[in-house]
Scaffold this motif. Structure first.
Motif, mmCIF file in Angstrom:
data_model
loop_
_atom_site.group_PDB
_atom_site.id
_atom_site.type_symbol
_atom_site.label_atom_id
_atom_site.label_comp_id
_atom_site.label_asym_id
_atom_site.label_seq_id
_atom_site.Cartn_x
_atom_site.Cartn_y
_atom_site.Cartn_z
ATOM 1 N N MET A 151 -76.756 35.074 -42.505
ATOM 2 C CA MET A 151 -77.520 35.182 -43.717
ATOM 3 C C MET A 151 -78.465 33.997 -43.853
ATOM 4 S SD MET A 151 -76.495 35.474 -47.739
ATOM 5 C CE MET A 151 -75.317 36.711 -47.494
ATOM 6 N N LEU A 181 -81.703 34.725 -42.071
ATOM 7 C CA LEU A 181 -82.534 35.667 -42.817
ATOM 8 C C LEU A 181 -83.224 34.981 -43.983
ATOM 9 C CD1 LEU A 181 -80.255 38.829 -42.931
ATOM 10 C CD2 LEU A 181 -82.351 38.539 -41.625
ATOM 11 N N ARG A 182 -82.517 34.118 -44.654
ATOM 12 C CA ARG A 182 -83.124 33.389 -45.770
ATOM 13 C C ARG A 182 -84.179 32.411 -45.273
ATOM 14 N NH1 ARG A 182 -78.806 30.984 -49.732
ATOM 15 N NH2 ARG A 182 -80.637 30.785 -51.029
ATOM 16 N N GLU A 190 -86.755 36.821 -44.725
ATOM 17 C CA GLU A 190 -86.466 38.238 -44.609
ATOM 18 C C GLU A 190 -85.541 38.701 -45.733
ATOM 19 O OE1 GLU A 190 -87.632 40.494 -42.398
ATOM 20 O OE2 GLU A 190 -88.914 38.953 -41.517
ATOM 21 N N LEU A 191 -84.778 37.767 -46.288
ATOM 22 C CA LEU A 191 -83.851 38.062 -47.374
ATOM 23 C C LEU A 191 -84.088 37.029 -48.467
ATOM 24 C CD1 LEU A 191 -81.399 39.726 -48.350
ATOM 25 C CD2 LEU A 191 -79.953 38.025 -47.255
ATOM 26 N N VAL A 217 -82.734 35.779 -51.803
ATOM 27 C CA VAL A 217 -81.640 35.752 -52.771
ATOM 28 C C VAL A 217 -81.457 34.316 -53.250
ATOM 29 C CG1 VAL A 217 -80.409 37.739 -51.833
ATOM 30 C CG2 VAL A 217 -79.909 35.491 -50.962
ATOM 31 N N ALA A 242 -76.188 34.456 -52.789
ATOM 32 C CA ALA A 242 -75.762 34.272 -51.400
ATOM 33 C C ALA A 242 -74.271 33.940 -51.338
ATOM 34 C CB ALA A 242 -76.581 33.173 -50.739
#
Length: 61
Positions: free
Chosen positions: A1, A4-5, A9-10, A12, A17
């Motif tokens: 994750m 991605l952060r 791409e993500l 949150v 998280a």
């Protein structure tokens, strides 16, 4: 994750998280069941019949 952060791409918050990291795999599967059913084709297999592969596999008769 974290990757991605990092790659944006993500998106949150830190609180979101942390909650996602504590969530079990089974809970994630239950939450995504509806979205996954719309993405996947229905039926037993996702392959389509074709003669190209059949001609490349040697078979003894």
């Amino acid at each position: 994750m974290q990757l991605l952060r990092k790659e944006k791409e993500l998106v949150v918050t830190d609180t979101q998280a942390a909650l996602l990291m504590r969530m079990s795999n089974a809970t994630i599967d239950r939450m995504l069941k509806g979205a996954r059913s719309t993405m996947l084709p229905h039926g037993r297999t996702h392959t389509k019949p074709g003669s190209l592969l059949k001609s490349q596999i040697p078979m003894r008769t």
